[in-house]
Design an enzyme around this catalytic site. Structure first.
Site, PDB file in Angstrom:
ATOM      1  N   HIS A   9      -7.438  -1.012   5.723  1.00 54.55           N
ATOM      2  CA  HIS A   9      -6.394  -0.109   6.227  1.00 54.55           C
ATOM      3  C   HIS A   9      -6.257   1.074   5.270  1.00 54.55           C
ATOM      4  O   HIS A   9      -6.264   2.235   5.692  1.00 54.55           O
ATOM      5  CB  HIS A   9      -5.094  -0.893   6.347  1.00 54.55           C
ATOM      6  CG  HIS A   9      -3.919  -0.102   6.822  1.00 54.55           C
ATOM      7  ND1 HIS A   9      -3.820   0.380   8.101  1.00 54.55           N
ATOM      8  CD2 HIS A   9      -2.784   0.289   6.189  1.00 54.55           C
ATOM      9  CE1 HIS A   9      -2.677   1.042   8.235  1.00 54.55           C
ATOM     10  NE2 HIS A   9      -2.036   1.001   7.085  1.00 54.55           N
ATOM     11  N   HIS A  52       1.360   3.912   2.001  1.00 52.29           N
ATOM     12  CA  HIS A  52       1.890   4.658   3.155  1.00 52.29           C
ATOM     13  C   HIS A  52       3.421   4.781   3.081  1.00 52.29           C
ATOM     14  O   HIS A  52       4.101   3.864   2.648  1.00 52.29           O
ATOM     15  CB  HIS A  52       1.484   3.982   4.469  1.00 52.29           C
ATOM     16  CG  HIS A  52       0.045   4.233   4.824  1.00 52.29           C
ATOM     17  ND1 HIS A  52      -0.667   3.430   5.684  1.00 52.29           N
ATOM     18  CD2 HIS A  52      -0.808   5.220   4.431  1.00 52.29           C
ATOM     19  CE1 HIS A  52      -1.911   3.906   5.798  1.00 52.29           C
ATOM     20  NE2 HIS A  52      -2.012   4.978   5.058  1.00 52.29           N
ATOM     21  N   ASP A  93      -0.076  -4.059   6.149  1.00 51.10           N
ATOM     22  CA  ASP A  93      -0.686  -3.564   7.388  1.00 51.10           C
ATOM     23  C   ASP A  93      -2.137  -4.024   7.521  1.00 51.10           C
ATOM     24  O   ASP A  93      -2.957  -3.348   8.159  1.00 51.10           O
ATOM     25  CB  ASP A  93      -0.632  -2.029   7.443  1.00 51.10           C
ATOM     26  CG  ASP A  93       0.766  -1.516   7.733  1.00 51.10           C
ATOM     27  OD1 ASP A  93       1.681  -2.336   7.917  1.00 51.10           O
ATOM     28  OD2 ASP A  93       0.940  -0.279   7.746  1.00 51.10           O
ATOM     29  N   HIS A 129       0.843  -1.192   0.000  1.00 58.93           N
ATOM     30  CA  HIS A 129       0.000   0.000   0.000  1.00 58.93           C
ATOM     31  C   HIS A 129       0.876   1.239   0.000  1.00 58.93           C
ATOM     32  O   HIS A 129       2.090   1.145   0.081  1.00 58.93           O
ATOM     33  CB  HIS A 129      -1.007  -0.006   1.158  1.00 58.93           C
ATOM     34  CG  HIS A 129      -0.398   0.035   2.536  1.00 58.93           C
ATOM     35  ND1 HIS A 129       0.389  -0.957   3.053  1.00 58.93           N
ATOM     36  CD2 HIS A 129      -0.502   0.976   3.519  1.00 58.93           C
ATOM     37  CE1 HIS A 129       0.749  -0.641   4.294  1.00 58.93           C
ATOM     38  NE2 HIS A 129       0.228   0.528   4.599  1.00 58.93           N
ATOM     39  N   HIS A 163       4.854  -4.808  10.316  1.00 55.86           N
ATOM     40  CA  HIS A 163       5.403  -4.210  11.543  1.00 55.86           C
ATOM     41  C   HIS A 163       5.658  -5.236  12.641  1.00 55.86           C
ATOM     42  O   HIS A 163       4.969  -6.248  12.731  1.00 55.86           O
ATOM     43  CB  HIS A 163       4.419  -3.172  12.123  1.00 55.86           C
ATOM     44  CG  HIS A 163       4.261  -1.951  11.288  1.00 55.86           C
ATOM     45  ND1 HIS A 163       4.998  -0.815  11.488  1.00 55.86           N
ATOM     46  CD2 HIS A 163       3.447  -1.691  10.227  1.00 55.86           C
ATOM     47  CE1 HIS A 163       4.638   0.115  10.603  1.00 55.86           C
ATOM     48  NE2 HIS A 163       3.701  -0.400   9.826  1.00 55.86           N
ATOM     49  N   ASP A 200       5.796   4.559   5.080  1.00 55.17           N
ATOM     50  CA  ASP A 200       6.673   3.571   5.712  1.00 55.17           C
ATOM     51  C   ASP A 200       6.678   2.232   4.964  1.00 55.17           C
ATOM     52  O   ASP A 200       7.271   1.258   5.426  1.00 55.17           O
ATOM     53  CB  ASP A 200       6.293   3.368   7.196  1.00 55.17           C
ATOM     54  CG  ASP A 200       4.870   2.866   7.387  1.00 55.17           C
ATOM     55  OD1 ASP A 200       3.968   3.357   6.697  1.00 55.17           O
ATOM     56  OD2 ASP A 200       4.675   1.968   8.225  1.00 55.17           O
ATOM     57  N   HIS A 201       6.042   2.213   3.788  1.00 55.08           N
ATOM     58  CA  HIS A 201       6.071   1.008   2.942  1.00 55.08           C
ATOM     59  C   HIS A 201       6.639   1.295   1.551  1.00 55.08           C
ATOM     60  O   HIS A 201       7.002   0.374   0.835  1.00 55.08           O
ATOM     61  CB  HIS A 201       4.667   0.399   2.837  1.00 55.08           C
ATOM     62  CG  HIS A 201       4.156  -0.039   4.182  1.00 55.08           C
ATOM     63  ND1 HIS A 201       4.122  -1.351   4.576  1.00 55.08           N
ATOM     64  CD2 HIS A 201       3.734   0.684   5.251  1.00 55.08           C
ATOM     65  CE1 HIS A 201       3.674  -1.422   5.825  1.00 55.08           C
ATOM     66  NE2 HIS A 201       3.438  -0.196   6.263  1.00 55.08           N
TER      67      HIS A 201
HETATM   68 FE    FE Z   1       2.799   0.650   8.088  1.00 56.76          FE
HETATM   69 ZN    ZN Z   2       0.130   1.496   6.589  1.00 61.39          ZN
END
Ligand code: FE
Ligand code: ZN
Length: 239
Positions: free
Chosen positions: A112, A56, A131, A54, A169, A58-59
């Site tokens: 999410h 975001h 996530d 996805h 995570h 942090d990905h």
């Molecule tokens: Fe994440």
């Molecule tokens: Zn995420």
């Protein structure tokens, strides 16, 4: 296919999928480029693809630099192509993508985010769940509805029970407090928590988990209907 777990940022996991014969590799959800580059160089790999579950940061944070450095192709969800940085290969729900020994089926699992997907490497029985499904938890519902998230988890529940789950995570220990509070008699949960603590004490990740283990211990996966699931998700948001 060999899998290397790479810790990124605070508590993210990125994964390198490696063909040990050709040394070609895929990275799943590169949060940042530096730790990925270090691992690629130390193992002498050729990075060919970047897979994103996805959009975001942090990905996808490492997409741009890794693509530039290795001339790798970015793979993501067709319906989310406007926000997956540097996307080259757009996949659709239920599509099977293949390159060399790598072969994965894509499932659209919204909740999410609306464009969240997972990659299921069915030959090895390995799932990259981003996530959506965590060990002992599930992602926050940011864009979708609780019903969408519930349905996405139902889809994952139907994969083979031996499926190994690699999520986005290291939240397992934190998640275990919540599971224990609302499922305090669950003996499988209690023994899993002991296992998690041992792994963390040794500096090891709690990943991968398996679907079989999660079906016994993960309170969100165990929710029987969307009402129960929604109630738990709301409680967790304020936990
Ligand atoms: Fe994440
Ligand atoms: Zn995420």
């Amino acid at each position: 296919m060999k899998i290397e777990i790479i810790k990124c940022l605070e508590d993210n996991f990125s994964y390198l999928l490696i063909d040990e014969v050709t040394k070609s590799a895929i990275v799943v959800d590169p949060s940042e480029s530096k730790p990925i580059i270090d691992k690629i160089e130390s193992l002498n790999l050729k990075l060919k693809f970047i897979m994103n579950t996805h959009h975001h940061y942090d990905h996808v944070g490492g997409n741009k630099e890794l693509k530039k450095l290795y001339n790798a192709k970015v793979i993501g969800f067709d319906e989310d192509k406007h926000r997956i940085p540097e996307i080259d290969i757009c996949l659709k729900n239920n599509e099977i993508w293949k390159d060399g020994i790598f072969e994965a089926k894509v499932f659209h699992i919204p909740g999410h985010t609306l464009g969240h997907i997972c990659f299921y490497f069915f030959r090895e029985n390995v799932l990259f769940s981003g996530d959506t499904l965590f060990s002992l938890g599930c992602g926050r519902v940011f864009e979708g509805t609780h019903e969408q998230m519930f349905n996405s988890l139902q889809l994952l529940k139907n994969l083979p029970s031996k499926t190994e789950i690699y999520c986005g995570h290291e939240y397992t220990l934190k998640n275990s407090d919540f599971c224990l509070k609302y499922d305090s008699e669950n003996s499988a949960l209690i023994s899993k928590i002991q296992l998690i603590k041992n792994q963390l004490a040794k500096g090891q990740p709690t990943i991968p988990t398996t679907l079989e283990e999660e079906l016994k211990t993960n309170i969100f996966l165990r929710s029987k209907n969307v009402e129960k699931f929604s109630k738990l998700r709301d409680l967790k948001d304020n936990f």
